[in-house]
Design a protein around this motif. Structure first.
Motif, PDB file in Angstrom:
ATOM      1  N   ALA A  92       0.830  -1.205   0.000  1.00  0.00           N
ATOM      2  CA  ALA A  92       0.000   0.000   0.000  1.00  0.00           C
ATOM      3  C   ALA A  92       0.867   1.258   0.000  1.00  0.00           C
ATOM      4  O   ALA A  92       0.586   2.220  -0.726  1.00  0.00           O
ATOM      5  N   TYR A  93       1.936   1.247   0.791  1.00  0.00           N
ATOM      6  CA  TYR A  93       2.802   2.413   0.837  1.00  0.00           C
ATOM      7  C   TYR A  93       3.443   2.663  -0.524  1.00  0.00           C
ATOM      8  O   TYR A  93       3.427   3.784  -1.041  1.00  0.00           O
ATOM      9  N   TYR A  94       4.037   1.639  -1.117  1.00  0.00           N
ATOM     10  CA  TYR A  94       4.746   1.836  -2.383  1.00  0.00           C
ATOM     11  C   TYR A  94       3.801   2.057  -3.557  1.00  0.00           C
ATOM     12  O   TYR A  94       4.180   2.737  -4.519  1.00  0.00           O
ATOM     13  N   ASP A  95       2.586   1.530  -3.502  1.00  0.00           N
ATOM     14  CA  ASP A  95       1.600   1.867  -4.544  1.00  0.00           C
ATOM     15  C   ASP A  95       1.424   3.388  -4.599  1.00  0.00           C
ATOM     16  O   ASP A  95       1.452   3.997  -5.672  1.00  0.00           O
ATOM     17  N   GLY A  96       1.261   4.009  -3.439  1.00  0.00           N
ATOM     18  CA  GLY A  96       1.071   5.452  -3.381  1.00  0.00           C
ATOM     19  C   GLY A  96       2.334   6.233  -3.691  1.00  0.00           C
ATOM     20  O   GLY A  96       2.314   7.203  -4.449  1.00  0.00           O
ATOM     21  N   GLU A  97       3.453   5.819  -3.118  1.00  0.00           N
ATOM     22  CA  GLU A  97       4.712   6.546  -3.299  1.00  0.00           C
ATOM     23  C   GLU A  97       5.180   6.495  -4.749  1.00  0.00           C
ATOM     24  O   GLU A  97       5.606   7.501  -5.314  1.00  0.00           O
ATOM     25  N   LEU A  98       5.101   5.342  -5.364  1.00  0.00           N
ATOM     26  CA  LEU A  98       5.546   5.239  -6.754  1.00  0.00           C
ATOM     27  C   LEU A  98       4.601   5.988  -7.694  1.00  0.00           C
ATOM     28  O   LEU A  98       5.052   6.643  -8.638  1.00  0.00           O
ATOM     29  N   ALA A  99       3.304   5.919  -7.441  1.00  0.00           N
ATOM     30  CA  ALA A  99       2.346   6.666  -8.270  1.00  0.00           C
ATOM     31  C   ALA A  99       2.625   8.163  -8.176  1.00  0.00           C
ATOM     32  O   ALA A  99       2.535   8.886  -9.177  1.00  0.00           O
ATOM     33  N   ARG A 100       2.987   8.623  -6.996  1.00  0.00           N
ATOM     34  CA  ARG A 100       3.306  10.037  -6.797  1.00  0.00           C
ATOM     35  C   ARG A 100       4.495  10.468  -7.653  1.00  0.00           C
ATOM     36  O   ARG A 100       4.614  11.625  -8.050  1.00  0.00           O
ATOM     37  N   HIS A 101       5.369   9.521  -7.985  1.00  0.00           N
ATOM     38  CA  HIS A 101       6.550   9.810  -8.809  1.00  0.00           C
ATOM     39  C   HIS A 101       6.355   9.432 -10.277  1.00  0.00           C
ATOM     40  O   HIS A 101       7.326   9.380 -11.035  1.00  0.00           O
ATOM     41  N   GLY A 102       5.118   9.142 -10.663  1.00  0.00           N
ATOM     42  CA  GLY A 102       4.832   8.887 -12.071  1.00  0.00           C
ATOM     43  C   GLY A 102       4.928   7.447 -12.523  1.00  0.00           C
ATOM     44  O   GLY A 102       4.875   7.165 -13.722  1.00  0.00           O
ATOM     45  N   TRP A 103       5.047   6.509 -11.589  1.00  0.00           N
ATOM     46  CA  TRP A 103       5.118   5.097 -11.943  1.00  0.00           C
ATOM     47  C   TRP A 103       3.711   4.522 -12.065  1.00  0.00           C
ATOM     48  O   TRP A 103       2.823   4.874 -11.291  1.00  0.00           O
ATOM     49  N   SER A 104       3.513   3.619 -13.007  1.00  0.00           N
ATOM     50  CA  SER A 104       2.221   2.957 -13.224  1.00  0.00           C
ATOM     51  C   SER A 104       2.325   1.483 -12.847  1.00  0.00           C
ATOM     52  O   SER A 104       3.308   0.814 -13.181  1.00  0.00           O
ATOM     53  N   GLY A 128       7.973   4.786 -18.481  1.00  0.00           N
ATOM     54  CA  GLY A 128       8.713   4.834 -19.732  1.00  0.00           C
ATOM     55  C   GLY A 128       9.452   3.528 -19.938  1.00  0.00           C
ATOM     56  O   GLY A 128       8.875   2.452 -19.805  1.00  0.00           O
ATOM     57  N   PRO A 129      10.755   3.583 -20.210  1.00  0.00           N
ATOM     58  CA  PRO A 129      11.515   2.352 -20.451  1.00  0.00           C
ATOM     59  C   PRO A 129      12.013   1.667 -19.177  1.00  0.00           C
ATOM     60  O   PRO A 129      12.710   0.667 -19.245  1.00  0.00           O
ATOM     61  N   TYR A 130      11.646   2.192 -18.008  1.00  0.00           N
ATOM     62  CA  TYR A 130      12.153   1.664 -16.745  1.00  0.00           C
ATOM     63  C   TYR A 130      11.106   0.812 -16.035  1.00  0.00           C
ATOM     64  O   TYR A 130       9.914   1.023 -16.175  1.00  0.00           O
ATOM     65  N   THR A 131      11.591  -0.133 -15.232  1.00  0.00           N
ATOM     66  CA  THR A 131      10.729  -0.991 -14.428  1.00  0.00           C
ATOM     67  C   THR A 131      11.142  -0.882 -12.966  1.00  0.00           C
ATOM     68  O   THR A 131      12.334  -0.882 -12.657  1.00  0.00           O
ATOM     69  N   ALA A 132      10.157  -0.774 -12.090  1.00  0.00           N
ATOM     70  CA  ALA A 132      10.396  -0.831 -10.640  1.00  0.00           C
ATOM     71  C   ALA A 132       9.805  -2.143 -10.149  1.00  0.00           C
ATOM     72  O   ALA A 132       8.675  -2.490 -10.497  1.00  0.00           O
ATOM     73  N   SER A 133      10.559  -2.878  -9.367  1.00  0.00           N
ATOM     74  CA  SER A 133      10.091  -4.144  -8.809  1.00  0.00           C
ATOM     75  C   SER A 133      10.127  -4.078  -7.294  1.00  0.00           C
ATOM     76  O   SER A 133      11.178  -3.806  -6.702  1.00  0.00           O
ATOM     77  N   LEU A 134       8.982  -4.311  -6.694  1.00  0.00           N
ATOM     78  CA  LEU A 134       8.881  -4.427  -5.245  1.00  0.00           C
ATOM     79  C   LEU A 134       8.819  -5.918  -4.954  1.00  0.00           C
ATOM     80  O   LEU A 134       7.842  -6.581  -5.289  1.00  0.00           O
ATOM     81  N   ASP A 135       9.889  -6.454  -4.387  1.00  0.00           N
ATOM     82  CA  ASP A 135       9.970  -7.887  -4.086  1.00  0.00           C
ATOM     83  C   ASP A 135       9.809  -8.107  -2.593  1.00  0.00           C
ATOM     84  O   ASP A 135      10.607  -7.608  -1.800  1.00  0.00           O
ATOM     85  N   TYR A 136       8.778  -8.861  -2.241  1.00  0.00           N
ATOM     86  CA  TYR A 136       8.538  -9.228  -0.847  1.00  0.00           C
ATOM     87  C   TYR A 136       9.030 -10.659  -0.686  1.00  0.00           C
ATOM     88  O   TYR A 136       8.604 -11.560  -1.413  1.00  0.00           O
ATOM     89  N   ALA A 137       9.938 -10.892   0.258  1.00  0.00           N
ATOM     90  CA  ALA A 137      10.563 -12.208   0.407  1.00  0.00           C
ATOM     91  C   ALA A 137       9.562 -13.289   0.798  1.00  0.00           C
ATOM     92  O   ALA A 137       9.657 -14.423   0.336  1.00  0.00           O
ATOM     93  N   GLY A 138       8.601 -12.952   1.649  1.00  0.00           N
ATOM     94  CA  GLY A 138       7.618 -13.935   2.105  1.00  0.00           C
ATOM     95  C   GLY A 138       7.690 -14.140   3.606  1.00  0.00           C
ATOM     96  O   GLY A 138       8.741 -13.960   4.218  1.00  0.00           O
ATOM     97  N   GLU A 139       6.562 -14.536   4.172  1.00  0.00           N
ATOM     98  CA  GLU A 139       6.480 -14.716   5.628  1.00  0.00           C
ATOM     99  C   GLU A 139       7.409 -15.820   6.110  1.00  0.00           C
ATOM    100  O   GLU A 139       7.889 -15.793   7.244  1.00  0.00           O
ATOM    101  N   ARG A 140       7.649 -16.833   5.278  1.00  0.00           N
ATOM    102  CA  ARG A 140       8.457 -17.979   5.698  1.00  0.00           C
ATOM    103  C   ARG A 140       9.910 -17.894   5.220  1.00  0.00           C
ATOM    104  O   ARG A 140      10.678 -18.822   5.416  1.00  0.00           O
ATOM    105  N   ALA A 141      10.288 -16.789   4.593  1.00  0.00           N
ATOM    106  CA  ALA A 141      11.664 -16.617   4.108  1.00  0.00           C
ATOM    107  C   ALA A 141      12.562 -16.147   5.250  1.00  0.00           C
ATOM    108  O   ALA A 141      12.115 -15.480   6.169  1.00  0.00           O
ATOM    109  N   ASN A 142      13.822 -16.501   5.161  1.00  0.00           N
ATOM    110  CA  ASN A 142      14.790 -16.088   6.168  1.00  0.00           C
ATOM    111  C   ASN A 142      16.060 -15.621   5.443  1.00  0.00           C
ATOM    112  O   ASN A 142      17.098 -16.264   5.506  1.00  0.00           O
ATOM    113  N   TYR A 143      15.951 -14.496   4.738  1.00  0.00           N
ATOM    114  CA  TYR A 143      17.051 -13.996   3.917  1.00  0.00           C
ATOM    115  C   TYR A 143      17.857 -12.904   4.598  1.00  0.00           C
ATOM    116  O   TYR A 143      18.887 -12.500   4.082  1.00  0.00           O
ATOM    117  N   GLY A 144      17.373 -12.376   5.701  1.00  0.00           N
ATOM    118  CA  GLY A 144      18.029 -11.234   6.319  1.00  0.00           C
ATOM    119  C   GLY A 144      17.476  -9.916   5.801  1.00  0.00           C
ATOM    120  O   GLY A 144      17.949  -8.856   6.182  1.00  0.00           O
TER     121      GLY A 144
END
Length: 168
Positions: A92-104, A128-144
């Motif tokens: 929810a946070y990044y949906d709003g923040e990225l939209a505010r900066h022109g990301w779709s 435009g030609p750029y992609t933003a990826s929000l990667d959520y590791a998961g509730e059961r991930a232990n990546y640090g």
């Protein structure tokens, strides 16, 4: 001199002039691609860094690792973060923040780590030609780290072109 002897034998002995020409053409194309496209990729990576720095991180999230790189026709930059917030709150946070900066918004999908499902999610946005990826590791991930935000250029998969998805 051993390399050239092996190359000569592999290309048909002394009559392998066509083989030599093909190998030289391939090497020349690789060198040309690197020399002509790496400077642009470096400039794009700098733009991506500026764009990433303009995006306000999730309040309370602690950055754990910054990474990035470029090569001919590709560039990326990103941050990994830890937080106690849920995926829904992060998204929810990044949906709003990225939209505010022109990301779709482009798409959302589940993610796996070597066929293991830790509950991870990946949300992609475009500008435009750029992609933003929000990667959520998961509730059961232990990546640090809990989530990452990556900005990329030139990493699009061919399947996206085939499916007709276009960034607006």
């Amino acid at each position: 001199m051993g390399f050239f002897r092996i190359l000569k034998q592999g290309l048909g002995g002394g009559r392998g002039a066509i083989g030599y020409a093909l190998v030289l053409a391939a090497v020349g194309a690789i060198v040309y691609d690197h020399v002509s496209n790496s400077p642009r990729a470096q400039v794009v990576q700098h733009r991506l860094r500026q764009e990433l720095e303009s995006i306000t991180p999730l309040p309370g999230a602690v950055p754990s690792e910054r990474y990035g790189g470029y090569k001919p026709r590709m560039a990326s930059i990103g941050w990994r973060y830890t937080t106690t917030l849920s995926y829904a709150q992060i998204r929810a946070y990044y949906d709003g923040e990225l939209a505010r900066h022109g990301w779709s918004f482009l798409r959302e999908r589940g993610s796996r780590d070597w066929f293991r499902d830790f509950g991870g999610r990946k949300v992609e946005y475009c500008k435009g030609p750029y992609t933003a990826s929000l990667d959520y590791a998961g509730e059961r991930a232990n990546y640090g780290w809990v989530f990452s935000l990556d900005l990329t250029w030139g990493h699009e998969a061919l399947i996206d072109e085939w499916s007709g998805k276009v960034c607006k």
